[in-house]
Design a protein around this motif. Structure first.
Motif, mmCIF file in Angstrom:
data_model
loop_
_atom_site.group_PDB
_atom_site.id
_atom_site.type_symbol
_atom_site.label_atom_id
_atom_site.label_comp_id
_atom_site.label_asym_id
_atom_site.label_seq_id
_atom_site.Cartn_x
_atom_site.Cartn_y
_atom_site.Cartn_z
ATOM 1 N N LEU A 80 -4.405 9.207 -4.721
ATOM 2 C CA LEU A 80 -4.088 9.059 -6.141
ATOM 3 C C LEU A 80 -4.367 7.621 -6.608
ATOM 4 O O LEU A 80 -4.951 7.399 -7.673
ATOM 5 N N LEU A 81 -3.955 6.663 -5.791
ATOM 6 C CA LEU A 81 -4.162 5.254 -6.150
ATOM 7 C C LEU A 81 -5.655 4.918 -6.172
ATOM 8 O O LEU A 81 -6.134 4.223 -7.069
ATOM 9 N N SER A 121 0.843 -1.205 0.000
ATOM 10 C CA SER A 121 0.000 0.000 0.000
ATOM 11 C C SER A 121 0.871 1.245 0.000
ATOM 12 O O SER A 121 2.097 1.171 0.084
ATOM 13 N N SER A 122 0.216 2.400 -0.043
ATOM 14 C CA SER A 122 0.961 3.658 -0.122
ATOM 15 C C SER A 122 1.819 3.893 1.131
ATOM 16 O O SER A 122 2.836 4.567 1.066
ATOM 17 N N LEU A 167 5.112 2.548 0.475
ATOM 18 C CA LEU A 167 5.873 3.380 -0.473
ATOM 19 C C LEU A 167 6.625 4.483 0.273
ATOM 20 O O LEU A 167 7.763 4.817 -0.060
ATOM 21 N N ILE A 193 1.996 4.659 -11.360
ATOM 22 C CA ILE A 193 0.929 5.644 -11.088
ATOM 23 C C ILE A 193 1.468 6.763 -10.198
ATOM 24 O O ILE A 193 1.159 7.933 -10.392
ATOM 25 N N THR A 194 2.259 6.380 -9.213
ATOM 26 C CA THR A 194 2.760 7.367 -8.247
ATOM 27 C C THR A 194 4.069 8.024 -8.733
ATOM 28 O O THR A 194 4.670 8.812 -8.010
ATOM 29 N N LYS A 195 4.510 7.635 -9.942
ATOM 30 C CA LYS A 195 5.723 8.161 -10.581
ATOM 31 C C LYS A 195 6.996 7.786 -9.818
ATOM 32 O O LYS A 195 8.059 8.371 -10.040
ATOM 33 N N GLU A 245 -6.536 1.671 1.200
ATOM 34 C CA GLU A 245 -6.191 3.092 1.330
ATOM 35 C C GLU A 245 -7.332 3.873 1.988
ATOM 36 O O GLU A 245 -7.100 4.721 2.852
ATOM 37 N N THR A 268 2.681 13.504 -7.424
ATOM 38 C CA THR A 268 3.501 13.146 -8.588
ATOM 39 C C THR A 268 4.348 14.337 -9.062
ATOM 40 O O THR A 268 5.197 14.190 -9.935
ATOM 41 N N ARG A 325 -0.683 10.043 -1.737
ATOM 42 C CA ARG A 325 -0.381 8.936 -2.645
ATOM 43 C C ARG A 325 -1.530 7.914 -2.643
ATOM 44 O O ARG A 325 -1.884 7.369 -3.683
ATOM 45 N N GLY A 326 -2.081 7.698 -1.443
ATOM 46 C CA GLY A 326 -3.208 6.770 -1.321
ATOM 47 C C GLY A 326 -4.413 7.247 -2.118
ATOM 48 O O GLY A 326 -5.069 6.472 -2.811
#
Lengths: 120, 145
Positions: free
Chosen positions: B116-117, A64-65, A68, A100-102, B53, B102, B113-114
């Motif tokens: 965005l996903l 998950s984020s 990251l 997606i998150t670059k 998320e 981004t 970020r969550g």
């Protein structure tokens, strides 16, 4: 609140001067789990003085984020210490999360361990 | 505030702000997703990630991990179609205020970020003002919805 024992979440292998890290967990989720993984990764740089680190995601099916965020911090730590962080064996679905998150632009990512080791 | 096209949710569950409780609910929903069918493996990955998320956002950012505050989840599952509404008891937020993660300037910051996903992986995502309720839908590309 702690329901999980504080076991080792990473398997380490030294290949030459590169520390290859494999993740024990298939899913890198769960706040507590991510916290422990983060601490164990940061320890490699902060206390064990590792400077060439290869993260092998071969075992990982989901993240998950929150995970990251830890990878971004690790990358920063390694760079500040003058080292190099490389990643490999990332499943297609997880690679999409990086795209997606670059973050695919920030991290050095290779398809397999062989290619990744040559990048150091 | 009602959503004009908000679907009827046959299943409603409220959980305390506890990530372990959220995990159990996610496992139940995943199990039901498998049973009801109609989604590809990639679509199930997408739903699982968005759900993770959204629940973490509700518990951590919305309810600030306060166990006395609840997260209210309502969802509907049919073959190839998933609708969910997740409400927390926090003050809400404006998703437009979240910085673009981004943007190279923000790439190293823990920002949105969550969100965005979730936007990428779901077909529909709306925050209902004041921003403590998120409504998401996913339908299968195979047109089984």
């Amino acid at each position: 609140m702690s329901s999980q024992p504080r076991r080792r979440r990473l398997e380490l292998e030294e290949v030459g001067d590169v520390t290859v890290v494999n993740f024990v967990d298939k899913k890198i989720l769960d706040e507590q789990n991510i916290q422990i993984i983060g601490e164990q990764l940061f320890d490699l740089v902060d206390n064990q003085q590792k400077r060439k680190i290869l993260l092998n995601f071969g075992n990982v099916e989901f993240l998950s984020s929150a995970a990251l965020g830890k990878l971004i911090t690790l990358n920063k730590k390694v760079q500040t210490a003058g080292g190099k962080l490389v990643m490999c064996n990332i499943a297609r679905s997880i690679m999409e999360v990086f795209e997606i998150t670059k973050l695919d632009k920030m991290f050095k990512i290779f398809p397999d361990e062989q290619a990744a080791l040559q990048a150091f | 505030m009602n959503q004009p096209d908000s679907p009827h949710y046959p299943t409603r569950v409220s959980i305390p702000s506890d990530l372990e409780e959220a995990r159990q609910l996610q496992d139940q929903i995943e199990q039901q997703l498998m049973e009801v069918g109609g989604f590809s493996e990639a679509e199930i990955f997408a739903i699982k990630l968005a759900l993770e998320e959204a629940l973490v956002n509700a518990i951590k950012h919305g309810n600030q991990m306060d166990r006395s505050k609840m997260v209210h989840v309502a969802f509907r599952l049919e073959t190839g179609r998933f609708d969910i509404q997740i409400a927390d008891e926090g003050p809400g937020f404006d998703p437009d205020d979240v910085p673009d993660c981004t943007d190279p300037e923000n790439l190293e910051r823990p920002c949105g970020r969550g969100l965005l996903l979730m936007r990428h992986y779901m077909n529909r995502i709306d925050y209902i003002p004041p921003g403590n309720i998120v409504v998401m839908s996913k339908w299968s590309k195979n047109g089984q919805a």
